[in-house]
Design a protein around this motif. Sequence first.
Motif, PDB file in Angstrom:
ATOM      1  N   LEU A  75       6.046   9.674  -2.740  1.00  0.00           N
ATOM      2  CA  LEU A  75       6.046   8.257  -2.385  1.00  0.00           C
ATOM      3  C   LEU A  75       6.799   8.136  -1.071  1.00  0.00           C
ATOM      4  N   ILE A  76       6.091   7.778  -0.015  1.00  0.00           N
ATOM      5  CA  ILE A  76       6.603   7.982   1.333  1.00  0.00           C
ATOM      6  C   ILE A  76       6.763   6.669   2.095  1.00  0.00           C
ATOM      7  N   ASP A  77       7.937   6.483   2.658  1.00  0.00           N
ATOM      8  CA  ASP A  77       8.245   5.343   3.516  1.00  0.00           C
ATOM      9  C   ASP A  77       7.496   5.473   4.847  1.00  0.00           C
ATOM     10  N   PHE A  78       7.463   4.406   5.601  1.00  0.00           N
ATOM     11  CA  PHE A  78       6.734   4.372   6.878  1.00  0.00           C
ATOM     12  C   PHE A  78       7.685   4.368   8.083  1.00  0.00           C
ATOM     13  N   ASP A  79       8.346   3.237   8.302  1.00  0.00           N
ATOM     14  CA  ASP A  79       9.236   3.088   9.464  1.00  0.00           C
ATOM     15  C   ASP A  79      10.414   4.048   9.391  1.00  0.00           C
ATOM     16  N   GLY A  80      10.570   4.857  10.421  1.00  0.00           N
ATOM     17  CA  GLY A  80      11.704   5.770  10.487  1.00  0.00           C
ATOM     18  C   GLY A  80      11.497   7.068   9.736  1.00  0.00           C
ATOM     19  N   THR A  81      10.498   7.104   8.852  1.00  0.00           N
ATOM     20  CA  THR A  81      10.197   8.312   8.084  1.00  0.00           C
ATOM     21  C   THR A  81       8.968   9.022   8.641  1.00  0.00           C
ATOM     22  N   LEU A  82       7.926   8.234   8.910  1.00  0.00           N
ATOM     23  CA  LEU A  82       6.708   8.791   9.499  1.00  0.00           C
ATOM     24  C   LEU A  82       6.608   8.499  10.993  1.00  0.00           C
ATOM     25  N   VAL A  83       7.048   7.317  11.388  1.00  0.00           N
ATOM     26  CA  VAL A  83       6.950   6.922  12.799  1.00  0.00           C
ATOM     27  C   VAL A  83       8.297   6.443  13.329  1.00  0.00           C
ATOM     28  N   ASP A  84       8.497   6.671  14.606  1.00  0.00           N
ATOM     29  CA  ASP A  84       9.701   6.204  15.296  1.00  0.00           C
ATOM     30  C   ASP A  84       9.425   4.793  15.789  1.00  0.00           C
ATOM     31  N   SER A  85       9.620   3.834  14.903  1.00  0.00           N
ATOM     32  CA  SER A  85       9.221   2.452  15.196  1.00  0.00           C
ATOM     33  C   SER A  85      10.383   1.537  15.540  1.00  0.00           C
ATOM     34  N   GLU A  86      11.598   2.073  15.534  1.00  0.00           N
ATOM     35  CA  GLU A  86      12.759   1.200  15.751  1.00  0.00           C
ATOM     36  C   GLU A  86      12.685   0.480  17.102  1.00  0.00           C
ATOM     37  N   VAL A  87      12.241   1.173  18.145  1.00  0.00           N
ATOM     38  CA  VAL A  87      12.168   0.557  19.472  1.00  0.00           C
ATOM     39  C   VAL A  87      11.124  -0.551  19.491  1.00  0.00           C
ATOM     40  N   VAL A  88       9.995  -0.343  18.801  1.00  0.00           N
ATOM     41  CA  VAL A  88       8.957  -1.375  18.743  1.00  0.00           C
ATOM     42  C   VAL A  88       9.473  -2.594  17.980  1.00  0.00           C
ATOM     43  N   HIS A  89      10.196  -2.361  16.885  1.00  0.00           N
ATOM     44  CA  HIS A  89      10.804  -3.478  16.158  1.00  0.00           C
ATOM     45  C   HIS A  89      11.816  -4.207  17.043  1.00  0.00           C
TER      46      HIS A  89
ATOM     47  N   THR B 218      -0.264  13.912  -4.847  1.00  0.00           N
ATOM     48  CA  THR B 218      -0.859  12.619  -4.533  1.00  0.00           C
ATOM     49  C   THR B 218       0.123  11.882  -3.633  1.00  0.00           C
ATOM     50  N   LEU B 219      -0.348  11.369  -2.512  1.00  0.00           N
ATOM     51  CA  LEU B 219       0.510  10.692  -1.546  1.00  0.00           C
ATOM     52  C   LEU B 219       0.322   9.184  -1.625  1.00  0.00           C
ATOM     53  N   VAL B 220       1.437   8.476  -1.668  1.00  0.00           N
ATOM     54  CA  VAL B 220       1.398   7.012  -1.684  1.00  0.00           C
ATOM     55  C   VAL B 220       2.357   6.487  -0.623  1.00  0.00           C
ATOM     56  N   LEU B 221       1.870   5.582   0.199  1.00  0.00           N
ATOM     57  CA  LEU B 221       2.725   4.915   1.174  1.00  0.00           C
ATOM     58  C   LEU B 221       3.467   3.787   0.477  1.00  0.00           C
ATOM     59  N   VAL B 222       4.788   3.753   0.629  1.00  0.00           N
ATOM     60  CA  VAL B 222       5.600   2.678   0.048  1.00  0.00           C
ATOM     61  C   VAL B 222       6.475   2.127   1.168  1.00  0.00           C
ATOM     62  N   THR B 223       6.077   1.008   1.742  1.00  0.00           N
ATOM     63  CA  THR B 223       6.730   0.508   2.951  1.00  0.00           C
ATOM     64  C   THR B 223       7.156  -0.945   2.845  1.00  0.00           C
ATOM     65  N   GLY B 224       8.199  -1.273   3.578  1.00  0.00           N
ATOM     66  CA  GLY B 224       8.644  -2.650   3.688  1.00  0.00           C
ATOM     67  C   GLY B 224       7.923  -3.402   4.783  1.00  0.00           C
ATOM     68  N   SER B 225       7.027  -2.729   5.482  1.00  0.00           N
ATOM     69  CA  SER B 225       6.222  -3.369   6.521  1.00  0.00           C
ATOM     70  C   SER B 225       5.000  -4.045   5.900  1.00  0.00           C
ATOM     71  N   THR B 226       4.444  -5.002   6.608  1.00  0.00           N
ATOM     72  CA  THR B 226       3.211  -5.633   6.150  1.00  0.00           C
ATOM     73  C   THR B 226       2.030  -4.705   6.413  1.00  0.00           C
ATOM     74  N   ARG B 227       0.891  -5.015   5.793  1.00  0.00           N
ATOM     75  CA  ARG B 227      -0.315  -4.221   6.023  1.00  0.00           C
ATOM     76  C   ARG B 227      -0.730  -4.262   7.493  1.00  0.00           C
ATOM     77  N   ASN B 228      -0.609  -5.437   8.100  1.00  0.00           N
ATOM     78  CA  ASN B 228      -0.995  -5.564   9.503  1.00  0.00           C
ATOM     79  C   ASN B 228      -0.115  -4.729  10.427  1.00  0.00           C
ATOM     80  N   GLU B 229       1.104  -4.435   9.987  1.00  0.00           N
ATOM     81  CA  GLU B 229       2.004  -3.613  10.791  1.00  0.00           C
ATOM     82  C   GLU B 229       1.755  -2.123  10.587  1.00  0.00           C
TER      83      GLU B 229
END
Length: 222
Positions: A7-21, A105-116
């Motif tokens: 169960l894998i996070d998105f921001d900061g785990t898969l992508v370096d998104s802090e600067v975009v945020h 089995t891989l599942v994305l579990v993120t605090g971001s919206t789908r559009n993000e």
Amino acid sequence: MEKRALLIDFDGTLVDSEVVHYDSWQHVLSPFDIHYTEQAFCLEFAGVPTLQAAAVIKARHNLDVSAQWLCEQKNQQFVLTSEQVKPRLLVGVKAFLNAAKQQFTLVLVTGSTRNEAIPVLAHYELLDLFSATICKDDVINPKPDPEPYLKALERLSIKPQEAFALEDSTTGLQSATAAGVQTIVIPHEYSKSQDHSKASFIANDISEAWEYIQKNTYIETI
């Protein structure tokens, strides 16, 4: 009990998104004449849910708009910003996901919206590697509440002991551990000073996390 899912996070785990945020927040706050340096902002708000960050900013600067409005404006701006400049995929992520898909089995579990989140994963041709995606839109109570991880477990019809969670921040760690999921934390520059004492393992990078996962896929239970 054998581990069956990651169960894998998105921001900061898969992508370096802090600067975009950060850039998205600065765009929203600029009309209010509010300016943060990147380091100051990211150190304080890395991993913090957008609505929570908005509430802090509203109170601190006595803004006459709601925290919900700030949150929605920032989320919309992130989508616009990331259309122009996609968050950078972190080193080793593509190789990790392709290898992990062969075993788990891989599942994305993120605090971001789908559009993000979804357009970014699609851009890097990674979306099809995930059997399910749990985004902020899919839950009532986002991280640090356990609901996102509980929903992921329910989707797969598995027990917490049958999964690993991969996170980068205290917010995600609290969410996963509250759901009973063994959690690996991969801190980055802005989250490394946070409290990760409840993590099962703290990895320097995703390759080290993968080594730990492979060594601990099967755990004896009494």
